[in-house]
Design an enzyme around this catalytic site. Structure first.
Site, mmCIF file in Angstrom:
data_model
loop_
_atom_site.group_PDB
_atom_site.id
_atom_site.type_symbol
_atom_site.label_atom_id
_atom_site.label_comp_id
_atom_site.label_asym_id
_atom_site.label_seq_id
_atom_site.Cartn_x
_atom_site.Cartn_y
_atom_site.Cartn_z
ATOM 1 N N GLY A 154 47.553 47.084 38.056
ATOM 2 C CA GLY A 154 46.104 47.220 37.843
ATOM 3 C C GLY A 154 45.562 48.190 38.883
ATOM 4 N N ARG A 155 44.285 48.037 39.202
ATOM 5 C CA ARG A 155 43.640 48.963 40.151
ATOM 6 C C ARG A 155 44.378 49.009 41.484
ATOM 7 N NH1 ARG A 155 39.366 45.972 38.100
ATOM 8 N NH2 ARG A 155 37.807 47.122 36.905
ATOM 9 N N ILE A 156 44.692 47.820 42.038
ATOM 10 C CA ILE A 156 45.304 47.789 43.374
ATOM 11 C C ILE A 156 46.744 48.293 43.315
ATOM 12 C CG2 ILE A 156 45.903 46.313 45.349
ATOM 13 C CD1 ILE A 156 43.429 44.560 44.560
ATOM 14 N N THR A 235 49.951 40.530 48.497
ATOM 15 C CA THR A 235 48.545 40.586 48.916
ATOM 16 C C THR A 235 47.659 40.132 47.745
ATOM 17 O OG1 THR A 235 48.445 42.923 48.270
ATOM 18 C CG2 THR A 235 48.816 42.472 50.606
ATOM 19 N N SER A 236 48.272 39.408 46.784
ATOM 20 C CA SER A 236 47.541 39.027 45.578
ATOM 21 C C SER A 236 47.095 37.561 45.642
ATOM 22 C CB SER A 236 48.426 39.303 44.359
ATOM 23 O OG SER A 236 47.792 38.896 43.198
ATOM 24 N N ARG A 237 47.947 36.657 45.201
ATOM 25 C CA ARG A 237 47.639 35.226 45.280
ATOM 26 C C ARG A 237 48.916 34.460 45.622
ATOM 27 N NH1 ARG A 237 43.205 36.355 45.934
ATOM 28 N NH2 ARG A 237 41.340 35.823 44.757
ATOM 29 N N GLU A 266 45.716 27.726 51.799
ATOM 30 C CA GLU A 266 45.105 28.523 52.860
ATOM 31 C C GLU A 266 43.988 27.729 53.528
ATOM 32 O OE1 GLU A 266 43.917 32.221 51.029
ATOM 33 O OE2 GLU A 266 45.963 32.710 50.486
ATOM 34 N N HIS A 285 44.806 36.154 54.760
ATOM 35 C CA HIS A 285 44.108 36.581 53.522
ATOM 36 C C HIS A 285 43.053 37.652 53.842
ATOM 37 C CE1 HIS A 285 42.873 35.244 49.228
ATOM 38 N NE2 HIS A 285 42.607 36.518 49.417
HETATM 39 C C1 DGY Z 1 39.884 38.802 46.373
HETATM 40 O O1 DGY Z 1 38.797 39.392 46.444
HETATM 41 O O2 DGY Z 1 40.204 38.132 45.400
HETATM 42 C C2 DGY Z 1 40.796 38.985 47.518
HETATM 43 O O3 DGY Z 1 41.868 38.128 47.462
HETATM 44 C C3 DGY Z 1 40.050 38.851 48.809
HETATM 45 O O4 DGY Z 1 40.769 39.513 49.821
#
Ligand code: DGY
Length: 320
Positions: A154-156, A235-237, A266, A285
């Site tokens: 996706g975007r990221i 860096t997602s979930r 978390e 996070h």
């Molecule tokens: C989000 O915006 O969902 C990110 O996980 C925050 O860093």
């Protein structure tokens, strides 16, 4: 109209909201307890929430006057969007503004893992640096010509690909739907199956949203396929990874290490076996945690709520 914020947001944003609404801000221990949230939502028209707030059917249905929910995040897996939509409640989120910051953090984790930044820092602070500049001293790995596997384009994911291209990496990806040939060419990326992604990458980076389909999709089955020299970045979930399996993979050196910004629970406890691993870099996070980005997220969160409560389309409205 009355609105509830489950946590204080930037002052400028609160000012904007107070111009229009009767604003209640929860200032207690984070996250706001569910019982309290349910009692406070009862007379509210709008809600501003965060990724750790569980906005499930109990909360949504308690908000009998609720018209709009605005989350200060790109992820909206914490909101029961189906129930909201059934009730005619619109949901807003904050994509795009945090794409670059999250991609930057991904690269920071990648560089730290490949070049052993946190390890080197610790070595010196522990006063254990003994020999200087030897042929075999404190060697890391080149990013150059290594294969980066992006799971979730996706975007990221795309922003990570653009950055990795600057490091002259070979980039492959897996996504629910394949990109167009034109887009693949523009980004210099090649589509592969999920298994292929894990078996051929030198580093796998997760950028897929958390859904029932991606729940713990990264588990022992895939770790077994990874190269022993490969790294995993998330860096997602957190719930996309089976953390028990990750600990096994790290302890048995099935993979070289991991860079994690997100976790199943978390804040993660310092005694969690993941944190105990030497070959892991952890962050709290912080993908979107830059001054500039968090401010833009506040702007969007306010705009979304204002539009939603006025019956207009939000800047970024979750599609239902
Ligand atoms: C989000 O915006 O969902 C990110 O996980 C925050 O860093």
């Amino acid at each position: 109209m009355k609105i509830l914020l489950t946590r204080k947001i930037h002052d400028f944003a609160i000012k904007e909201l107070k111009k229009r609404y009767d604003v209640e801000i929860y200032t207690g221990k984070i996250p706001m307890p569910k019982k309290l949230l349910i009692s406070k939502i009862k007379d509210k028209d709008g809600l501003v929430c965060y990724p750790y707030d569980i906005i499930d059917a109990d909360v949504i249905n308690a908000g009998t006057k609720l018209k709009a929910i605005s989350t200060y995040s790109v992820g909206y897996d914490h909101i029961d969007v189906k129930t909201a939509s059934k009730r005619g409640i619109v949901v807003g989120y904050t994509p795009e503004v945090l794409t670059r910051a999250t991609a930057d953090l991904t690269m920071a984790l990648m560089l730290s893992l490949f070049r052993r930044i946190t390890e080197g820092d610790k070595l010196i602070r522990d006063n254990k640096w003994r020999t200087v500049f030897g042929p075999y001293e404190f060697l890391g790995t080149d990013l150059y010509q290594k294969t980066l596997g992006i799971f979730g384009m996706g975007r990221i994911g795309k922003a990570v690909a653009q950055r990795a291209e600057g490091f002259e990496m070979n980039i492959i990806y897996h996504n629910r739907t394949r990109l167009s040939k034109k887009e693949e060419k523009r980004l210099g990326v090649r589509y592969v199956s999920l298994d292929n992604l894990f078996s051929t990458s030198d580093v796998v980076s997760i950028h897929s949203p958390y859904t029932p389909q991606t729940h713990e999709i990264v588990n022992l089955r895939l770790f077994k396929k990874m190269k022993k020299t490969a790294f995993l970045i998330n860096t997602s979930r957190g719930k996309i990874i089976n953390e028990k399996d990750l600990v096994i993979a790290l302890e048995r050196k099935m993979i070289a290490g991991a860079g994690l910004d997100v976790f199943q629970k978390e804040p993660i406890d310092a005694n969690n076996p993941i944190v105990k691993q030497d070959n892991v870099i952890v962050m709290p996070h912080s993908g979107s945690a830059t001054v500039e980005t968090r401010r833009k997220m506040a702007e969007i969160a306010v705009k979304n709520l204002v539009s939603g409560l006025a019956g207009r389309k939000m800047v970024y409205q979750v599609k239902t």
